[in-house]
Enzyme design. Sequence first.
Site, PDB file in Angstrom:
ATOM      1  N   LYS A 145     106.677  32.208  56.693  1.00 20.58           N
ATOM      2  CA  LYS A 145     107.570  31.661  55.663  1.00 20.58           C
ATOM      3  C   LYS A 145     108.211  30.396  56.190  1.00 20.58           C
ATOM      4  O   LYS A 145     108.336  30.212  57.408  1.00 20.58           O
ATOM      5  CB  LYS A 145     108.680  32.660  55.332  1.00 20.58           C
ATOM      6  CG  LYS A 145     109.319  32.430  53.989  1.00 20.58           C
ATOM      7  CD  LYS A 145     108.437  33.029  52.900  1.00 20.58           C
ATOM      8  CE  LYS A 145     109.046  32.977  51.538  1.00 20.58           C
ATOM      9  NZ  LYS A 145     108.371  33.932  50.640  1.00 20.58           N
ATOM     10  N   THR A 157     102.487  35.209  39.953  1.00 15.13           N
ATOM     11  CA  THR A 157     103.489  36.176  40.420  1.00 15.13           C
ATOM     12  C   THR A 157     103.938  37.057  39.249  1.00 15.13           C
ATOM     13  O   THR A 157     103.988  38.287  39.358  1.00 15.13           O
ATOM     14  CB  THR A 157     104.692  35.456  41.057  1.00 15.13           C
ATOM     15  OG1 THR A 157     104.187  34.556  42.046  1.00 15.13           O
ATOM     16  CG2 THR A 157     105.654  36.429  41.702  1.00 15.13           C
ATOM     17  N   SER A 161      97.100  32.736  45.613  1.00 16.28           N
ATOM     18  CA  SER A 161      97.055  31.760  46.706  1.00 16.28           C
ATOM     19  C   SER A 161      95.828  32.007  47.580  1.00 16.28           C
ATOM     20  O   SER A 161      95.135  31.074  47.998  1.00 16.28           O
ATOM     21  CB  SER A 161      98.304  31.879  47.592  1.00 16.28           C
ATOM     22  OG  SER A 161      99.362  31.105  47.078  1.00 16.28           O
TER      23      SER A 161
HETATM   24  N1  GLU Z   1     106.368  32.517  48.023  1.00 18.61           N
HETATM   25  C1  GLU Z   1     105.500  33.504  47.442  1.00 18.61           C
HETATM   26  C2  GLU Z   1     105.842  34.880  47.964  1.00 18.61           C
HETATM   27  O1  GLU Z   1     106.961  35.121  48.375  1.00 18.61           O
HETATM   28  C3  GLU Z   1     104.025  33.145  47.554  1.00 18.61           C
HETATM   29  C4  GLU Z   1     103.496  32.969  48.929  1.00 18.61           C
HETATM   30  C5  GLU Z   1     102.090  32.412  48.967  1.00 18.61           C
HETATM   31  O2  GLU Z   1     101.499  32.180  47.929  1.00 18.61           O
HETATM   32  O3  GLU Z   1     101.588  32.220  50.089  1.00 18.61           O
HETATM   33  O4  GLU Z   1     105.052  35.788  47.916  1.00 18.61           O
END
Ligand code: GLU
Length: 428
Positions: free
Chosen positions: A103, A187, A355
Amino acid sequence: MSDVFQDAVARLRNLGEEAGIRPEVVEALVQPKATLAASLPVRMDDGGTRYFPAFRCRYNDVLGPTKGGIRFHPGVSAAEVKALALWMTIKNACVDLPYGGGKGGVIVDPKKLSRMELERLSRAYMRAMADFVGPDTDIPAPDVYTNARIMGWMADEYEAIVRHKAPAVITGKPVGLGGSKGRGEATGRGAFHIVEKYADHRGLDRASTTVALQGFGNAGYHIARLMQQAGYRIVAVSDSKGGIYKKDGFDVDSLYKVKQESRVLKGVYCEGSVCELVEHDTITNAELLELDVDLLVPAALEDAITEENAGDIKAKAIVEVANGPTTLAAEGILAERDIDVLPDVLVNAGGVTVSYFEWVQNRQGYPWTLETVRARLKSQMEDAFDAVATARAEDTSTWRAAAYAVALRRIETGIEMSGTRDYFNSED
Ligand code: GLU
Protein backbone atom coordinates in the site's frame (compact mmCIF):
# COMPACT_ATOMS: atom_id res chain seq x y z
CA MET A 1 -7.21 5.77 20.57
CA SER A 2 -5.45 2.60 19.55
CA ASP A 3 -2.97 2.63 16.70
CA VAL A 4 -4.57 1.25 13.54
CA PHE A 5 -1.55 -0.94 12.77
CA GLN A 6 -1.39 -2.39 16.28
CA ASP A 7 -5.10 -3.13 15.95
CA ALA A 8 -4.49 -4.89 12.63
CA VAL A 9 -1.68 -7.02 14.10
CA ALA A 10 -3.74 -7.89 17.18
CA ARG A 11 -6.55 -9.04 14.91
CA LEU A 12 -4.09 -11.07 12.82
CA ARG A 13 -2.75 -12.81 15.94
CA ASN A 14 -6.25 -13.60 17.26
CA LEU A 15 -7.58 -14.90 13.98
CA GLY A 16 -4.36 -16.75 13.12
CA GLU A 17 -4.57 -18.60 16.42
CA GLU A 18 -8.28 -19.32 15.95
CA ALA A 19 -7.56 -20.82 12.50
CA GLY A 20 -4.76 -22.98 13.88
CA ILE A 21 -2.10 -21.27 11.74
CA ARG A 22 1.50 -22.08 12.71
CA PRO A 23 2.92 -19.38 14.99
CA GLU A 24 5.93 -18.95 12.70
CA VAL A 25 3.57 -18.04 9.83
CA VAL A 26 1.80 -15.43 11.95
CA GLU A 27 5.20 -14.17 13.09
CA ALA A 28 6.18 -13.69 9.41
CA LEU A 29 3.24 -11.31 9.07
CA VAL A 30 3.56 -9.05 12.09
CA GLN A 31 6.04 -6.71 10.38
CA PRO A 32 6.20 -5.46 6.79
CA LYS A 33 8.99 -6.67 4.50
CA ALA A 34 9.98 -3.07 3.73
CA THR A 35 8.57 0.45 3.87
CA LEU A 36 9.94 3.44 2.00
CA ALA A 37 9.25 6.89 3.44
CA ALA A 38 9.98 9.94 1.30
CA SER A 39 9.41 13.65 1.17
CA LEU A 40 7.98 14.78 -2.16
CA PRO A 41 9.00 18.25 -3.32
CA VAL A 42 6.23 19.80 -5.40
CA ARG A 43 6.40 23.13 -7.21
CA MET A 44 3.16 24.94 -6.40
CA ASP A 45 1.37 27.26 -8.81
CA ASP A 46 2.53 30.31 -6.84
CA GLY A 47 6.15 29.36 -7.56
CA GLY A 48 6.97 28.09 -4.06
CA THR A 49 7.88 24.50 -3.20
CA ARG A 50 5.98 22.36 -0.70
CA TYR A 51 7.07 19.00 0.71
CA PHE A 52 4.58 16.18 1.16
CA PRO A 53 5.37 13.10 3.30
CA ALA A 54 4.84 9.90 1.32
CA PHE A 55 5.04 6.15 1.98
CA ARG A 56 5.04 2.87 0.14
CA CYS A 57 4.89 -0.37 2.08
CA ARG A 58 5.63 -3.80 0.58
CA TYR A 59 4.12 -5.90 3.30
CA ASN A 60 4.59 -9.53 2.30
CA ASP A 61 5.38 -11.20 -1.03
CA VAL A 62 5.19 -14.93 -0.33
CA LEU A 63 2.37 -15.42 -2.86
CA GLY A 64 3.58 -12.97 -5.52
CA PRO A 65 4.60 -9.36 -6.13
CA THR A 66 3.08 -6.96 -3.63
CA LYS A 67 -0.06 -5.14 -4.75
CA GLY A 68 -2.27 -2.39 -3.40
CA GLY A 69 -3.41 1.18 -3.90
CA ILE A 70 -2.02 4.64 -3.18
CA ARG A 71 -4.08 6.96 -0.99
CA PHE A 72 -3.93 10.78 -1.10
CA HIS A 73 -5.51 11.99 2.15
CA PRO A 74 -4.68 14.31 5.07
CA GLY A 75 -5.25 11.41 7.50
CA VAL A 76 -2.55 9.17 5.96
CA SER A 77 0.18 8.01 8.36
CA ALA A 78 2.94 5.39 8.33
CA ALA A 79 0.82 3.25 10.67
CA GLU A 80 -2.23 3.50 8.43
CA VAL A 81 -0.25 2.56 5.32
CA LYS A 82 1.19 -0.49 7.10
CA ALA A 83 -2.27 -1.58 8.31
CA LEU A 84 -3.72 -1.18 4.83
CA ALA A 85 -0.78 -3.15 3.37
CA LEU A 86 -1.35 -5.98 5.84
CA TRP A 87 -5.04 -6.05 4.89
CA MET A 88 -4.05 -6.17 1.20
CA THR A 89 -1.89 -9.22 1.98
CA ILE A 90 -4.90 -10.96 3.53
CA LYS A 91 -7.29 -9.73 0.81
CA ASN A 92 -5.19 -10.92 -2.13
CA ALA A 93 -4.74 -14.33 -0.52
CA CYS A 94 -8.43 -14.54 0.44
CA VAL A 95 -9.62 -14.16 -3.16
CA ASP A 96 -6.75 -16.31 -4.46
CA LEU A 97 -4.78 -13.77 -6.50
CA PRO A 98 -1.07 -14.48 -7.18
CA TYR A 99 -0.04 -11.43 -5.16
CA GLY A 100 1.31 -10.37 -1.83
CA GLY A 101 0.11 -7.13 -0.25
CA GLY A 102 1.32 -3.54 -0.36
CA LYS A 103 0.00 0.00 0.00
CA GLY A 104 1.06 3.61 -0.44
CA GLY A 105 -0.05 7.00 0.73
CA VAL A 106 0.68 10.71 0.71
CA ILE A 107 -0.29 13.09 3.51
CA VAL A 108 -2.11 15.73 1.47
CA ASP A 109 -5.56 17.19 0.96
CA PRO A 110 -5.81 16.75 -2.81
CA LYS A 111 -8.98 18.86 -2.95
CA LYS A 112 -6.81 21.87 -2.10
CA LEU A 113 -4.41 21.33 -5.04
CA SER A 114 -4.83 22.65 -8.57
CA ARG A 115 -4.88 20.10 -11.39
CA MET A 116 -1.28 20.89 -12.30
CA GLU A 117 -0.14 20.62 -8.68
CA LEU A 118 -1.87 17.25 -8.47
CA GLU A 119 -0.04 16.07 -11.59
CA ARG A 120 3.32 17.24 -10.19
CA LEU A 121 2.61 15.49 -6.89
CA SER A 122 1.67 12.24 -8.66
CA ARG A 123 4.82 12.31 -10.77
CA ALA A 124 6.94 13.19 -7.71
CA TYR A 125 5.50 10.14 -5.94
CA MET A 126 6.57 7.86 -8.77
CA ARG A 127 10.04 9.46 -8.98
CA ALA A 128 10.55 8.75 -5.27
CA MET A 129 9.25 5.17 -5.50
CA ALA A 130 10.55 4.08 -8.94
CA ASP A 131 13.22 1.74 -7.51
CA PHE A 132 10.76 0.23 -5.06
CA VAL A 133 7.87 -0.60 -7.44
CA GLY A 134 7.81 -2.56 -10.70
CA PRO A 135 5.65 -5.04 -12.68
CA ASP A 136 7.30 -8.01 -10.91
CA THR A 137 7.93 -6.45 -7.51
CA ASP A 138 5.20 -4.05 -6.42
CA ILE A 139 2.21 -2.84 -8.43
CA PRO A 140 0.29 0.23 -7.16
CA ALA A 141 -3.30 1.18 -8.04
CA PRO A 142 -5.94 3.74 -7.01
CA ASP A 143 -7.26 4.09 -3.47
CA VAL A 144 -9.04 6.88 -1.56
CA TYR A 145 -8.85 10.18 -3.55
CA THR A 146 -6.66 8.80 -6.33
CA ASN A 147 -8.09 7.83 -9.72
CA ALA A 148 -7.36 6.61 -13.24
CA ARG A 149 -5.88 9.92 -14.39
CA ILE A 150 -3.41 9.91 -11.51
CA MET A 151 -2.45 6.29 -12.34
CA GLY A 152 -1.88 7.38 -15.95
CA TRP A 153 0.51 10.14 -14.86
CA MET A 154 2.37 7.75 -12.60
CA ALA A 155 2.70 5.10 -15.34
CA ASP A 156 4.02 7.76 -17.70
CA GLU A 157 6.56 8.96 -15.15
CA TYR A 158 7.76 5.41 -14.48
CA GLU A 159 8.13 4.75 -18.20
CA ALA A 160 10.14 7.96 -18.60
CA ILE A 161 12.50 6.76 -15.83
CA VAL A 162 12.99 3.20 -17.10
CA ARG A 163 12.94 4.37 -20.75
CA HIS A 164 10.53 1.77 -22.05
CA LYS A 165 6.81 1.06 -21.93
CA ALA A 166 5.85 -0.74 -18.73
CA PRO A 167 2.05 -0.49 -18.33
CA ALA A 168 1.96 -3.44 -15.89
CA VAL A 169 3.76 -1.31 -13.24
CA ILE A 170 0.46 0.21 -12.15
CA THR A 171 -3.22 -0.69 -12.55
CA GLY A 172 -6.41 1.32 -12.60
CA LYS A 173 -5.07 3.35 -15.54
CA PRO A 174 -7.39 5.08 -18.03
CA VAL A 175 -8.65 2.57 -20.63
CA GLY A 176 -6.94 4.62 -23.36
CA LEU A 177 -3.57 4.12 -21.63
CA GLY A 178 -3.75 0.37 -21.06
CA GLY A 179 -6.33 0.30 -18.30
CA SER A 180 -8.88 -2.51 -18.12
CA LYS A 181 -12.49 -2.10 -19.07
CA GLY A 182 -14.61 -2.51 -15.95
CA ARG A 183 -11.90 -1.45 -13.46
CA GLY A 184 -13.80 1.71 -12.46
CA GLU A 185 -16.88 -0.18 -11.29
CA ALA A 186 -14.99 -3.25 -10.07
CA THR A 187 -14.92 -2.64 -6.31
CA GLY A 188 -18.65 -1.87 -6.18
CA ARG A 189 -19.55 -4.69 -8.57
CA GLY A 190 -17.45 -7.22 -6.69
CA ALA A 191 -19.07 -6.16 -3.41
CA PHE A 192 -22.48 -6.52 -5.03
CA HIS A 193 -21.69 -10.15 -5.96
CA ILE A 194 -20.76 -10.84 -2.33
CA VAL A 195 -24.00 -9.24 -1.08
CA GLU A 196 -26.00 -11.34 -3.54
CA LYS A 197 -24.29 -14.54 -2.38
CA TYR A 198 -24.92 -13.58 1.24
CA ALA A 199 -28.57 -12.77 0.47
CA ASP A 200 -28.99 -16.24 -1.06
CA HIS A 201 -27.16 -17.79 1.90
CA ARG A 202 -29.52 -16.06 4.34
CA GLY A 203 -32.63 -16.34 2.16
CA LEU A 204 -33.17 -12.54 2.10
CA ASP A 205 -36.02 -11.11 0.07
CA ARG A 206 -34.41 -8.25 -1.89
CA ALA A 207 -37.52 -6.06 -2.15
CA SER A 208 -37.95 -5.90 1.62
CA THR A 209 -34.24 -5.47 2.36
CA THR A 210 -33.34 -1.90 3.36
CA VAL A 211 -29.84 -0.51 3.00
CA ALA A 212 -27.94 2.47 4.48
CA LEU A 213 -24.74 3.50 2.70
CA GLN A 214 -22.00 5.57 4.33
CA GLY A 215 -19.77 7.04 1.62
CA PHE A 216 -20.83 7.86 -1.92
CA GLY A 217 -17.52 7.69 -3.75
CA ASN A 218 -16.70 5.36 -6.60
CA ALA A 219 -17.24 2.05 -4.77
CA GLY A 220 -20.29 3.30 -2.86
CA TYR A 221 -22.01 4.54 -5.98
CA HIS A 222 -21.55 1.32 -7.96
CA ILE A 223 -22.68 -1.05 -5.22
CA ALA A 224 -25.71 1.15 -4.53
CA ARG A 225 -26.61 1.31 -8.22
CA LEU A 226 -26.35 -2.46 -8.69
CA MET A 227 -28.23 -3.22 -5.46
CA GLN A 228 -31.04 -0.89 -6.43
CA GLN A 229 -31.27 -2.55 -9.85
CA ALA A 230 -31.50 -5.93 -8.10
CA GLY A 231 -34.44 -4.67 -6.01
CA TYR A 232 -32.87 -3.67 -2.67
CA ARG A 233 -34.16 -0.42 -1.12
CA ILE A 234 -31.39 2.17 -0.59
CA VAL A 235 -32.94 4.33 2.14
CA ALA A 236 -29.94 6.40 3.30
CA VAL A 237 -26.75 7.73 1.74
CA SER A 238 -24.07 10.02 3.14
CA ASP A 239 -20.78 11.63 2.19
CA SER A 240 -18.21 13.49 4.28
CA LYS A 241 -20.54 16.53 4.44
CA GLY A 242 -23.66 14.76 5.73
CA GLY A 243 -26.42 12.33 4.83
CA ILE A 244 -29.92 12.01 3.46
CA TYR A 245 -32.73 9.58 4.23
CA LYS A 246 -35.87 8.52 2.39
CA LYS A 247 -38.07 5.74 3.72
CA ASP A 248 -39.20 4.46 0.30
CA GLY A 249 -35.68 4.43 -1.07
CA PHE A 250 -33.66 6.62 -3.43
CA ASP A 251 -33.10 6.42 -7.13
CA VAL A 252 -29.32 6.06 -7.01
CA ASP A 253 -28.60 7.46 -10.45
CA SER A 254 -30.51 10.70 -9.74
CA LEU A 255 -28.50 11.07 -6.54
CA TYR A 256 -25.27 10.48 -8.38
CA LYS A 257 -26.17 13.05 -11.00
CA VAL A 258 -26.85 15.65 -8.29
CA LYS A 259 -23.63 14.80 -6.50
CA GLN A 260 -21.63 15.09 -9.75
CA GLU A 261 -23.12 18.48 -10.46
CA SER A 262 -22.74 19.91 -6.98
CA ARG A 263 -19.66 17.88 -5.85
CA VAL A 264 -21.34 17.09 -2.51
CA LEU A 265 -24.55 15.35 -1.55
CA LYS A 266 -25.40 18.58 0.19
CA GLY A 267 -26.29 19.76 -3.29
CA VAL A 268 -29.57 17.96 -2.84
CA TYR A 269 -30.48 20.35 -0.04
CA CYS A 270 -30.56 23.27 -2.44
CA GLU A 271 -33.64 24.55 -4.16
CA GLY A 272 -34.13 24.12 -7.87
CA SER A 273 -35.04 21.67 -10.55
CA VAL A 274 -32.47 18.91 -10.03
CA CYS A 275 -32.88 18.99 -6.28
CA GLU A 276 -36.60 18.51 -6.56
CA LEU A 277 -35.88 15.16 -8.18
CA VAL A 278 -34.64 13.85 -4.87
CA GLU A 279 -36.94 14.13 -1.87
CA HIS A 280 -35.25 13.42 1.42
CA ASP A 281 -34.75 14.11 5.12
CA THR A 282 -31.29 15.20 6.20
CA ILE A 283 -29.38 13.11 8.74
CA THR A 284 -25.86 13.12 10.13
CA ASN A 285 -23.27 10.46 9.42
CA ALA A 286 -23.60 9.24 13.01
CA GLU A 287 -27.39 8.91 12.65
CA LEU A 288 -26.97 7.00 9.41
CA LEU A 289 -24.84 4.35 11.10
CA GLU A 290 -27.51 3.76 13.73
CA LEU A 291 -30.53 3.50 11.41
CA ASP A 292 -32.85 0.54 11.72
CA VAL A 293 -32.01 -1.07 8.37
CA ASP A 294 -31.20 -4.60 7.23
CA LEU A 295 -27.80 -3.89 5.69
CA LEU A 296 -25.35 -1.17 6.69
CA VAL A 297 -22.68 -0.52 4.08
CA PRO A 298 -19.71 1.56 5.31
CA ALA A 299 -17.95 2.65 2.11
CA ALA A 300 -15.78 5.53 3.32
CA LEU A 301 -12.79 5.30 5.69
CA GLU A 302 -11.51 3.39 8.71
CA ASP A 303 -13.04 3.60 12.17
CA ALA A 304 -16.68 4.22 11.20
CA ILE A 305 -17.88 1.59 13.67
CA THR A 306 -16.11 1.80 17.00
CA GLU A 307 -16.58 0.80 20.63
CA GLU A 308 -18.67 3.97 21.06
CA ASN A 309 -21.39 3.25 18.50
CA ALA A 310 -21.23 -0.57 18.06
CA GLY A 311 -23.83 -1.06 20.81
CA ASP A 312 -26.27 1.22 18.96
CA ILE A 313 -26.02 -0.34 15.50
CA LYS A 314 -29.42 -1.73 14.50
CA ALA A 315 -28.53 -3.23 11.13
CA LYS A 316 -28.69 -7.02 10.86
CA ALA A 317 -25.49 -7.18 8.84
CA ILE A 318 -22.59 -4.90 7.94
CA VAL A 319 -21.02 -5.01 4.49
CA GLU A 320 -17.50 -3.55 4.66
CA VAL A 321 -16.88 -1.86 1.33
CA ALA A 322 -14.33 0.50 2.94
CA ASN A 323 -11.05 -0.87 4.25
CA GLY A 324 -11.06 -1.28 8.02
CA PRO A 325 -14.35 0.47 8.91
CA THR A 326 -14.89 -1.70 12.01
CA THR A 327 -12.38 -1.51 14.86
CA LEU A 328 -11.26 -4.60 16.73
CA ALA A 329 -13.14 -3.55 19.89
CA ALA A 330 -16.32 -2.83 17.92
CA GLU A 331 -16.18 -6.21 16.25
CA GLY A 332 -16.37 -8.01 19.60
CA ILE A 333 -19.49 -6.05 20.54
CA LEU A 334 -21.14 -6.75 17.17
CA ALA A 335 -20.33 -10.48 17.41
CA GLU A 336 -21.97 -10.65 20.83
CA ARG A 337 -25.03 -8.94 19.40
CA ASP A 338 -25.14 -11.46 16.53
CA ILE A 339 -24.64 -8.87 13.81
CA ASP A 340 -22.82 -10.37 10.83
CA VAL A 341 -19.86 -8.36 9.53
CA LEU A 342 -18.95 -9.29 5.97
CA PRO A 343 -15.28 -8.32 6.02
CA ASP A 344 -13.43 -5.84 3.80
CA VAL A 345 -10.85 -8.42 2.75
CA LEU A 346 -13.62 -10.32 0.97
CA VAL A 347 -16.22 -7.67 0.16
CA ASN A 348 -14.03 -5.03 -1.52
CA ALA A 349 -11.63 -7.40 -3.28
CA GLY A 350 -13.30 -6.83 -6.66
CA GLY A 351 -11.09 -3.76 -7.21
CA VAL A 352 -7.82 -5.59 -6.86
CA THR A 353 -9.25 -8.56 -8.78
CA VAL A 354 -9.85 -6.43 -11.87
CA SER A 355 -6.46 -4.80 -11.23
CA TYR A 356 -5.03 -8.28 -11.52
CA PHE A 357 -6.94 -8.75 -14.80
CA GLU A 358 -5.48 -5.44 -16.02
CA TRP A 359 -1.95 -6.59 -15.16
CA VAL A 360 -2.54 -9.87 -17.01
CA GLN A 361 -3.89 -8.00 -20.07
CA ASN A 362 -0.90 -5.63 -20.04
CA ARG A 363 1.53 -8.53 -19.88
CA GLN A 364 -0.30 -10.39 -22.63
CA GLY A 365 -0.71 -7.27 -24.74
CA TYR A 366 -4.26 -8.51 -25.29
CA PRO A 367 -7.18 -6.45 -23.94
CA TRP A 368 -10.33 -8.26 -22.83
CA THR A 369 -13.93 -7.28 -23.53
CA LEU A 370 -16.07 -5.80 -20.75
CA GLU A 371 -18.17 -9.00 -20.80
CA THR A 372 -15.07 -11.13 -20.17
CA VAL A 373 -13.93 -8.89 -17.31
CA ARG A 374 -17.36 -8.92 -15.68
CA ALA A 375 -17.84 -12.67 -16.06
CA ARG A 376 -14.41 -13.46 -14.59
CA LEU A 377 -14.91 -10.98 -11.75
CA LYS A 378 -18.23 -12.61 -10.89
CA SER A 379 -16.80 -16.10 -10.77
CA GLN A 380 -13.70 -15.01 -8.79
CA MET A 381 -15.88 -13.27 -6.19
CA GLU A 382 -18.40 -16.11 -5.99
CA ASP A 383 -15.64 -18.69 -5.57
CA ALA A 384 -14.12 -16.54 -2.82
CA PHE A 385 -17.47 -16.26 -1.05
CA ASP A 386 -17.94 -20.05 -1.27
CA ALA A 387 -14.47 -20.68 0.18
CA VAL A 388 -15.17 -18.28 3.06
CA ALA A 389 -18.68 -19.69 3.64
CA THR A 390 -17.17 -23.19 3.83
CA ALA A 391 -14.71 -22.00 6.46
CA ARG A 392 -17.55 -20.21 8.27
CA ALA A 393 -19.47 -23.50 8.39
CA GLU A 394 -16.59 -24.89 10.46
CA ASP A 395 -17.95 -22.57 13.15
CA THR A 396 -15.46 -19.73 13.09
CA SER A 397 -16.25 -16.91 15.53
CA THR A 398 -17.07 -14.42 12.74
CA TRP A 399 -17.13 -14.06 8.94
CA ARG A 400 -13.83 -12.19 9.23
CA ALA A 401 -12.31 -15.14 11.07
CA ALA A 402 -13.42 -17.37 8.18
CA ALA A 403 -11.92 -15.02 5.57
CA TYR A 404 -8.63 -14.83 7.50
CA ALA A 405 -8.59 -18.63 7.82
CA VAL A 406 -8.88 -19.00 4.02
CA ALA A 407 -6.18 -16.36 3.41
CA LEU A 408 -3.76 -17.46 6.10
CA ARG A 409 -3.95 -21.11 5.03
CA ARG A 410 -2.86 -20.08 1.53
CA ILE A 411 0.00 -18.00 2.90
CA GLU A 412 0.91 -20.83 5.25
CA THR A 413 1.11 -23.25 2.33
CA GLY A 414 3.43 -20.83 0.51
CA ILE A 415 5.67 -20.53 3.55
CA GLU A 416 5.64 -24.30 4.16
CA MET A 417 6.71 -24.96 0.58
CA SER A 418 9.84 -22.94 1.19
CA GLY A 419 10.66 -24.99 4.29
CA THR A 420 9.79 -24.78 7.98
CA ARG A 421 11.43 -25.86 11.24
CA ASP A 422 9.48 -29.15 11.13
CA TYR A 423 10.68 -29.84 7.61
CA PHE A 424 14.35 -29.13 8.33
CA ASN A 425 14.29 -31.09 11.57
CA SER A 426 12.52 -34.15 10.23
CA GLU A 427 14.52 -37.32 9.62
CA ASP A 428 12.48 -38.59 6.67
N1 GLU B 1 -7.05 0.26 -3.28
C1 GLU B 1 -7.83 -0.90 -3.62
C2 GLU B 1 -7.96 -1.82 -2.43
O1 GLU B 1 -7.87 -1.38 -1.30
C3 GLU B 1 -7.35 -1.59 -4.89
C4 GLU B 1 -5.96 -2.09 -4.88
C5 GLU B 1 -5.48 -2.58 -6.23
O2 GLU B 1 -6.23 -2.56 -7.18
O3 GLU B 1 -4.31 -3.00 -6.29
O4 GLU B 1 -8.24 -2.98 -2.56
